[in-house]
Design a protein around this motif. Structure first.
Motif, PDB file in Angstrom:
ATOM      1  N   ARG A   1      37.111 -41.654 -35.126  1.00  0.00           N
ATOM      2  CA  ARG A   1      37.811 -40.446 -34.722  1.00  0.00           C
ATOM      3  C   ARG A   1      36.962 -39.696 -33.689  1.00  0.00           C
ATOM      4  N   GLY A   2      37.589 -38.733 -33.057  1.00  0.00           N
ATOM      5  CA  GLY A   2      36.870 -37.807 -32.193  1.00  0.00           C
ATOM      6  C   GLY A   2      36.066 -38.492 -31.106  1.00  0.00           C
ATOM      7  N   LYS A   3      34.818 -38.045 -30.973  1.00  0.00           N
ATOM      8  CA  LYS A   3      33.926 -38.513 -29.905  1.00  0.00           C
ATOM      9  C   LYS A   3      33.657 -40.012 -30.006  1.00  0.00           C
ATOM     10  N   GLU A   4      33.501 -40.518 -31.223  1.00  0.00           N
ATOM     11  CA  GLU A   4      33.229 -41.946 -31.403  1.00  0.00           C
ATOM     12  C   GLU A   4      34.393 -42.792 -30.888  1.00  0.00           C
ATOM     13  N   LEU A   5      35.599 -42.392 -31.226  1.00  0.00           N
ATOM     14  CA  LEU A   5      36.778 -43.116 -30.761  1.00  0.00           C
ATOM     15  C   LEU A   5      36.914 -43.005 -29.244  1.00  0.00           C
ATOM     16  N   GLU A   6      36.727 -41.808 -28.723  1.00  0.00           N
ATOM     17  CA  GLU A   6      36.855 -41.616 -27.273  1.00  0.00           C
ATOM     18  C   GLU A   6      35.829 -42.458 -26.515  1.00  0.00           C
ATOM     19  N   ALA A   7      34.588 -42.509 -27.012  1.00  0.00           N
ATOM     20  CA  ALA A   7      33.552 -43.321 -26.354  1.00  0.00           C
ATOM     21  C   ALA A   7      33.946 -44.801 -26.360  1.00  0.00           C
ATOM     22  N   ALA A   8      34.497 -45.279 -27.463  1.00  0.00           N
ATOM     23  CA  ALA A   8      34.929 -46.675 -27.543  1.00  0.00           C
ATOM     24  C   ALA A   8      36.063 -46.961 -26.569  1.00  0.00           C
ATOM     25  N   ILE A   9      36.986 -46.023 -26.454  1.00  0.00           N
ATOM     26  CA  ILE A   9      38.117 -46.202 -25.535  1.00  0.00           C
ATOM     27  C   ILE A   9      37.629 -46.230 -24.090  1.00  0.00           C
TER      28      ILE A   9
ATOM     29  N   ASN B   1      45.297 -54.341 -12.410  1.00  0.00           N
ATOM     30  CA  ASN B   1      45.704 -55.095 -13.596  1.00  0.00           C
ATOM     31  C   ASN B   1      45.333 -54.407 -14.913  1.00  0.00           C
ATOM     32  N   LEU B   2      44.748 -53.218 -14.829  1.00  0.00           N
ATOM     33  CA  LEU B   2      44.395 -52.494 -16.039  1.00  0.00           C
ATOM     34  C   LEU B   2      45.664 -51.915 -16.656  1.00  0.00           C
ATOM     35  N   THR B   3      45.831 -52.121 -17.954  1.00  0.00           N
ATOM     36  CA  THR B   3      46.998 -51.588 -18.656  1.00  0.00           C
ATOM     37  C   THR B   3      46.561 -50.809 -19.887  1.00  0.00           C
ATOM     38  N   MET B   4      47.394 -49.909 -20.326  1.00  0.00           N
ATOM     39  CA  MET B   4      47.115 -49.171 -21.557  1.00  0.00           C
ATOM     40  C   MET B   4      47.103 -50.130 -22.744  1.00  0.00           C
ATOM     41  N   ASP B   5      47.949 -51.175 -22.710  1.00  0.00           N
ATOM     42  CA  ASP B   5      47.936 -52.192 -23.771  1.00  0.00           C
ATOM     43  C   ASP B   5      46.576 -52.860 -23.861  1.00  0.00           C
ATOM     44  N   GLY B   6      46.035 -53.255 -22.704  1.00  0.00           N
ATOM     45  CA  GLY B   6      44.736 -53.929 -22.683  1.00  0.00           C
ATOM     46  C   GLY B   6      43.630 -53.035 -23.189  1.00  0.00           C
ATOM     47  N   VAL B   7      43.640 -51.771 -22.789  1.00  0.00           N
ATOM     48  CA  VAL B   7      42.623 -50.830 -23.245  1.00  0.00           C
ATOM     49  C   VAL B   7      42.748 -50.612 -24.747  1.00  0.00           C
ATOM     50  N   ALA B   8      43.976 -50.447 -25.233  1.00  0.00           N
ATOM     51  CA  ALA B   8      44.196 -50.236 -26.668  1.00  0.00           C
ATOM     52  C   ALA B   8      43.689 -51.426 -27.472  1.00  0.00           C
ATOM     53  N   GLU B   9      44.028 -52.621 -27.030  1.00  0.00           N
ATOM     54  CA  GLU B   9      43.592 -53.817 -27.752  1.00  0.00           C
ATOM     55  C   GLU B   9      42.072 -53.940 -27.745  1.00  0.00           C
ATOM     56  N   ARG B  10      41.466 -53.751 -26.580  1.00  0.00           N
ATOM     57  CA  ARG B  10      40.010 -53.902 -26.474  1.00  0.00           C
ATOM     58  C   ARG B  10      39.264 -52.856 -27.298  1.00  0.00           C
TER      59      ARG B  10
ATOM     60  N   LYS C   1      48.290 -47.796 -28.530  1.00  0.00           N
ATOM     61  CA  LYS C   1      48.709 -47.129 -27.298  1.00  0.00           C
ATOM     62  C   LYS C   1      49.072 -45.671 -27.580  1.00  0.00           C
ATOM     63  N   ALA C   2      49.639 -45.409 -28.742  1.00  0.00           N
ATOM     64  CA  ALA C   2      50.014 -44.035 -29.083  1.00  0.00           C
ATOM     65  C   ALA C   2      48.796 -43.111 -29.064  1.00  0.00           C
ATOM     66  N   VAL C   3      47.670 -43.616 -29.565  1.00  0.00           N
ATOM     67  CA  VAL C   3      46.430 -42.825 -29.553  1.00  0.00           C
ATOM     68  C   VAL C   3      46.013 -42.541 -28.107  1.00  0.00           C
ATOM     69  N   LEU C   4      46.110 -43.548 -27.251  1.00  0.00           N
ATOM     70  CA  LEU C   4      45.746 -43.353 -25.845  1.00  0.00           C
ATOM     71  C   LEU C   4      46.641 -42.308 -25.186  1.00  0.00           C
ATOM     72  N   TYR C   5      47.950 -42.439 -25.413  1.00  0.00           N
ATOM     73  CA  TYR C   5      48.895 -41.540 -24.749  1.00  0.00           C
ATOM     74  C   TYR C   5      48.837 -40.112 -25.291  1.00  0.00           C
ATOM     75  N   ARG C   6      48.260 -39.927 -26.476  1.00  0.00           N
ATOM     76  CA  ARG C   6      48.054 -38.554 -26.962  1.00  0.00           C
ATOM     77  C   ARG C   6      46.973 -37.846 -26.154  1.00  0.00           C
ATOM     78  N   ARG C   7      46.044 -38.630 -25.563  1.00  0.00           N
ATOM     79  CA  ARG C   7      44.920 -38.044 -24.830  1.00  0.00           C
ATOM     80  C   ARG C   7      45.096 -38.114 -23.313  1.00  0.00           C
ATOM     81  N   TRP C   8      45.705 -39.189 -22.833  1.00  0.00           N
ATOM     82  CA  TRP C   8      45.836 -39.418 -21.389  1.00  0.00           C
ATOM     83  C   TRP C   8      47.265 -39.840 -21.078  1.00  0.00           C
ATOM     84  N   ALA C   9      47.844 -39.255 -20.039  1.00  0.00           N
ATOM     85  CA  ALA C   9      49.248 -39.505 -19.718  1.00  0.00           C
ATOM     86  C   ALA C   9      49.480 -40.856 -19.061  1.00  0.00           C
ATOM     87  N   ASN C  10      48.446 -41.407 -18.397  1.00  0.00           N
ATOM     88  CA  ASN C  10      48.659 -42.644 -17.643  1.00  0.00           C
ATOM     89  C   ASN C  10      47.330 -43.328 -17.320  1.00  0.00           C
ATOM     90  N   ARG C  11      47.413 -44.421 -16.633  1.00  0.00           N
ATOM     91  CA  ARG C  11      46.242 -45.223 -16.278  1.00  0.00           C
ATOM     92  C   ARG C  11      45.253 -44.426 -15.427  1.00  0.00           C
TER      93      ARG C  11
END
Length: 197
Positions: free
Chosen positions: A15-23, A38-47, A52-62
């Protein structure tokens, strides 16, 4: 999934800072391997091991998530500010770190970001709340404390000049700076200016 597996998953959830650093680390890795286009939100979420829902709560797009990955490394984390005991080596160390950070993110993303975001000034993208000169402030204050540099030499321009010259090289040539280029910036331009004051 068993109850114990559910419990294990809850214990390892970041959660929080730890999750954001990993993302943001996942963003840098995706950029290195796939490039901006070729960077996608799917690829970032998987890695990063999140959704993806967690990503989109913080950032609107690539573009937003890539900018966050750039901003995380500007300025350098405090523990990475070089301290070799002399101004020359410290400034070279700052530029090497900048070189590495730019190789990882900026150089693969810059032109794609400009396309996605439009012709905004680079400073507005990287420093949305104004420029932070913390790294060079620390480096120059140490040099002042050691007696290498007079305190009056620490002007706003002396705080920004090494990074400005390095950023110019990186964007102009779209490749990492050589050790020779770093040495020339420091020895032929920066040190003569800051030490003559």
């Amino acid at each position: 999934m068993s109850h114990s597996q559910d419990q294990d998953k809850l214990k390892t959830r970041r959660r929080g800072k730890e999750l954001e650093a990993a993302i943001l680390q996942a963003v840098r890795e995706e950029l290195n391997e796939r490039g901006y286009s070729n960077l996608t939100m799917d690829g970032v979420a998987e890695r990063s091991g999140t959704s993806k829902a967690v990503l989109y709560r913080r950032w609107a797009n690539r573009a937003e998530i890539v900018l966050a990955a750039i901003r995380e490394r500007v300025p350098l984390p405090l523990e990475e500010v070089p301290d070799y005991g002399n101004l020359r080596d410290d400034v070279c160390g700052v530029l090497r770190s900048m070189n590495q950070n730019n190789i990882e993110v900026m150089m693969t993303a810059f032109y794609g970001l400009v396309t996605d975001i439009g012709a905004m000034p680079l400073a507005s993208l990287i420093f949305p709340e104004g420029r932070n000169n913390r790294t060079m402030t620390i480096v120059l204050q140490r040099a002042v404390d050691r007696g290498e540099v007079p305190a009056e030499a620490v002007t706003p321009r002396m705080l920004t000049l090494p990074a400005d010259l390095a950023r110019h090289e990186l964007i102009l040539y779209n490749r990492p700076m050589s050790e020779q280029t770093i040495a020339e910036i420091v020895d032929e331009v920066y040190l003569p200016l800051v030490l003559k004051r």
